[in-house]
Design a protein around this motif. Sequence first.
Motif, PDB file in Angstrom:
ATOM      1  N   LEU A 181       0.827  -1.199   0.000  1.00 57.94           N
ATOM      2  CA  LEU A 181       0.000   0.000   0.000  1.00 57.94           C
ATOM      3  C   LEU A 181       0.863   1.251   0.000  1.00 57.94           C
ATOM      4  CD1 LEU A 181      -2.727  -0.949   2.639  1.00 57.94           C
ATOM      5  CD2 LEU A 181      -2.973  -0.935   0.156  1.00 57.94           C
ATOM      6  N   HIS A 182       0.354   2.300  -0.613  1.00 57.93           N
ATOM      7  CA  HIS A 182       1.009   3.600  -0.560  1.00 57.93           C
ATOM      8  C   HIS A 182       0.796   4.206   0.835  1.00 57.93           C
ATOM      9  CE1 HIS A 182       1.517   4.070  -5.055  1.00 57.93           C
ATOM     10  NE2 HIS A 182       0.728   3.022  -4.964  1.00 57.93           N
ATOM     11  N   GLY A 183       1.582   5.237   1.155  1.00 55.14           N
ATOM     12  CA  GLY A 183       1.421   5.935   2.428  1.00 55.14           C
ATOM     13  C   GLY A 183       0.043   6.556   2.557  1.00 55.14           C
ATOM     14  N   LYS A 184      -0.393   6.801   3.775  1.00 51.71           N
ATOM     15  CA  LYS A 184      -1.761   7.248   4.047  1.00 51.71           C
ATOM     16  C   LYS A 184      -2.107   8.587   3.406  1.00 51.71           C
ATOM     17  CE  LYS A 184      -2.751   4.729   8.328  1.00 51.71           C
ATOM     18  NZ  LYS A 184      -1.648   3.796   8.230  1.00 51.71           N
ATOM     19  N   ASP A 185      -1.114   9.450   3.142  1.00 48.56           N
ATOM     20  CA  ASP A 185      -1.397  10.757   2.544  1.00 48.56           C
ATOM     21  C   ASP A 185      -1.486  10.708   1.025  1.00 48.56           C
ATOM     22  OD1 ASP A 185      -1.455  12.008   5.008  1.00 48.56           O
ATOM     23  OD2 ASP A 185       0.691  12.439   4.989  1.00 48.56           O
ATOM     24  N   SER A 186      -1.183   9.558   0.437  1.00 48.14           N
ATOM     25  CA  SER A 186      -1.162   9.428  -1.016  1.00 48.14           C
ATOM     26  C   SER A 186      -2.579   9.372  -1.580  1.00 48.14           C
ATOM     27  CB  SER A 186      -0.393   8.157  -1.397  1.00 48.14           C
ATOM     28  OG  SER A 186      -0.669   7.769  -2.714  1.00 48.14           O
ATOM     29  N   SER A 187      -2.803  10.029  -2.722  1.00 46.15           N
ATOM     30  CA  SER A 187      -4.110   9.955  -3.381  1.00 46.15           C
ATOM     31  C   SER A 187      -4.392   8.545  -3.877  1.00 46.15           C
ATOM     32  CB  SER A 187      -4.172  10.959  -4.543  1.00 46.15           C
ATOM     33  OG  SER A 187      -3.168  10.683  -5.498  1.00 46.15           O
ATOM     34  N   THR A 188      -3.335   7.823  -4.290  1.00 47.44           N
ATOM     35  CA  THR A 188      -3.524   6.428  -4.718  1.00 47.44           C
ATOM     36  C   THR A 188      -3.976   5.565  -3.537  1.00 47.44           C
ATOM     37  OG1 THR A 188      -1.837   6.663  -6.429  1.00 47.44           O
ATOM     38  CG2 THR A 188      -2.411   4.424  -5.786  1.00 47.44           C
ATOM     39  N   ARG A 189      -3.452   5.848  -2.345  1.00 44.81           N
ATOM     40  CA  ARG A 189      -3.887   5.104  -1.158  1.00 44.81           C
ATOM     41  C   ARG A 189      -5.364   5.360  -0.875  1.00 44.81           C
ATOM     42  NH1 ARG A 189      -1.768   3.062   3.647  1.00 44.81           N
ATOM     43  NH2 ARG A 189      -3.511   2.289   4.892  1.00 44.81           N
ATOM     44  N   HIS A 190      -5.803   6.605  -1.039  1.00 40.63           N
ATOM     45  CA  HIS A 190      -7.206   6.918  -0.819  1.00 40.63           C
ATOM     46  C   HIS A 190      -8.091   6.133  -1.787  1.00 40.63           C
ATOM     47  CE1 HIS A 190      -5.895  11.088   0.885  1.00 40.63           C
ATOM     48  NE2 HIS A 190      -5.650  10.103   1.720  1.00 40.63           N
ATOM     49  N   VAL A 191      -7.658   6.043  -3.037  1.00 38.60           N
ATOM     50  CA  VAL A 191      -8.425   5.305  -4.039  1.00 38.60           C
ATOM     51  C   VAL A 191      -8.457   3.815  -3.697  1.00 38.60           C
ATOM     52  CG1 VAL A 191      -8.493   4.596  -6.454  1.00 38.60           C
ATOM     53  CG2 VAL A 191      -7.983   6.969  -5.872  1.00 38.60           C
ATOM     54  N   THR A 192      -7.314   3.277  -3.290  1.00 37.64           N
ATOM     55  CA  THR A 192      -7.239   1.857  -2.915  1.00 37.64           C
ATOM     56  C   THR A 192      -8.147   1.560  -1.741  1.00 37.64           C
ATOM     57  OG1 THR A 192      -4.926   1.792  -3.663  1.00 37.64           O
ATOM     58  CG2 THR A 192      -5.683  -0.022  -2.279  1.00 37.64           C
ATOM     59  N   ASP A 193      -8.126   2.432  -0.741  1.00 35.05           N
ATOM     60  CA  ASP A 193      -8.989   2.239   0.434  1.00 35.05           C
ATOM     61  C   ASP A 193     -10.462   2.276   0.041  1.00 35.05           C
ATOM     62  OD1 ASP A 193      -6.810   1.989   2.092  1.00 35.05           O
ATOM     63  OD2 ASP A 193      -6.877   4.059   2.829  1.00 35.05           O
ATOM     64  N   LYS A 194     -10.826   3.180  -0.866  1.00 33.53           N
ATOM     65  CA  LYS A 194     -12.215   3.255  -1.321  1.00 33.53           C
ATOM     66  C   LYS A 194     -12.625   1.964  -2.029  1.00 33.53           C
ATOM     67  CE  LYS A 194     -12.765   8.253  -1.975  1.00 33.53           C
ATOM     68  NZ  LYS A 194     -12.991   9.324  -2.977  1.00 33.53           N
ATOM     69  N   TRP A 195     -11.700   1.450  -2.847  1.00 34.72           N
ATOM     70  CA  TRP A 195     -11.976   0.203  -3.572  1.00 34.72           C
ATOM     71  C   TRP A 195     -12.217  -0.946  -2.585  1.00 34.72           C
ATOM     72  CZ3 TRP A 195      -9.270  -4.503  -4.120  1.00 34.72           C
ATOM     73  CH2 TRP A 195      -9.681  -5.316  -5.186  1.00 34.72           C
ATOM     74  N   LEU A 196     -11.423  -1.020  -1.557  1.00 36.64           N
ATOM     75  CA  LEU A 196     -11.580  -2.069  -0.543  1.00 36.64           C
ATOM     76  C   LEU A 196     -12.880  -1.881   0.238  1.00 36.64           C
ATOM     77  CD1 LEU A 196      -7.906  -2.154   0.769  1.00 36.64           C
ATOM     78  CD2 LEU A 196      -9.058  -4.003  -0.452  1.00 36.64           C
ATOM     79  N   GLU A 197     -13.185  -0.639   0.611  1.00 37.09           N
ATOM     80  CA  GLU A 197     -14.387  -0.367   1.398  1.00 37.09           C
ATOM     81  C   GLU A 197     -15.652  -0.665   0.602  1.00 37.09           C
ATOM     82  OE1 GLU A 197     -14.004   3.666   2.543  1.00 37.09           O
ATOM     83  OE2 GLU A 197     -12.264   3.313   3.852  1.00 37.09           O
TER      84      GLU A 197
END
Length: 293
Positions: A196-212
């Motif tokens: 996973l990318h770091g928590k401040d990364s926009s890619t991390r936000h997208v990944t988290d949304k995909w998982l949620e």
Amino acid sequence: MNLSLLKLHIVELLNKHHKITTVAELLGLKQPTVTFHMKNLEREFGVKLFDTRMGKIILTDAGNALLHYATKINALAAEAERVVREFDTLQRGSIRIGASYVPATYLLPAVLHRFAREHPGIHIALSVKTAPVIKDMLARHEIDLGIISAEPFQSPTLLSESLGEDELVLICSPTHPLASETDLTSERIASASFVLHGKDSSTRHVTDKWLERGRRRLPSYLELDSLEAIKQAVMLGEHISFVSRLAVQSEVERGLLVVRPIPGQPVERHIYMVSNRDRHRSALIHRFTEYLG
């Protein structure tokens, strides 16, 4: 009320250095002159703006309220002077650019190289930050232009223009089982070991949304702040990750990584050119934006 730029500059410098002697030296003034302006400000506003604690000048709550506007006004004044001086000339000047990691690493180097070669008198400063930080810097007039990879957004203070799509893809090593699976499902991806990318990364936000959205939980994962470190970890063969297609073109061409589409693609992403709506675009900024097209 005589609220001059000098007084506002004094407020900003006192907040930074906490010493009247230091502020006087930086402004080329005598210490009593700085003290006079401080007392004048307090008299004009009718409130206490400055406190002295252990030999340091500290802003009061009212002083901090004034600082909020002083910072903006000083930045706008400096920007106005610079824009006017650069008007209708491409021989000298400066451009302050902020960019998120993907465009800063894989898009801008060639653009900056070509622009600098054709306009050698122009100084270019590039700050590489996350997309949210770049937006904040633009809102505070700290930079002239932002180039970010982000989801579509609207802002009352920022103007954005898409420079192209920034597709998010799944990457894995050619030896990873997912590299050859024909029917790649979201469940299968979520069961693999992720980077996973770091928590401040926009890619991390997208990944988290995909998982949620799929109510999925990763059984195991690494968390790395560096995109290059993520690619290196994935190339070792055990992990997978979501990254920008732009960021892995070279590794895919060399056969070091395999790119797969993400089932239930998380969100649309673009590379955006972003500016402050209140800022006048000088001839110099206009010229630079032509290189991004």
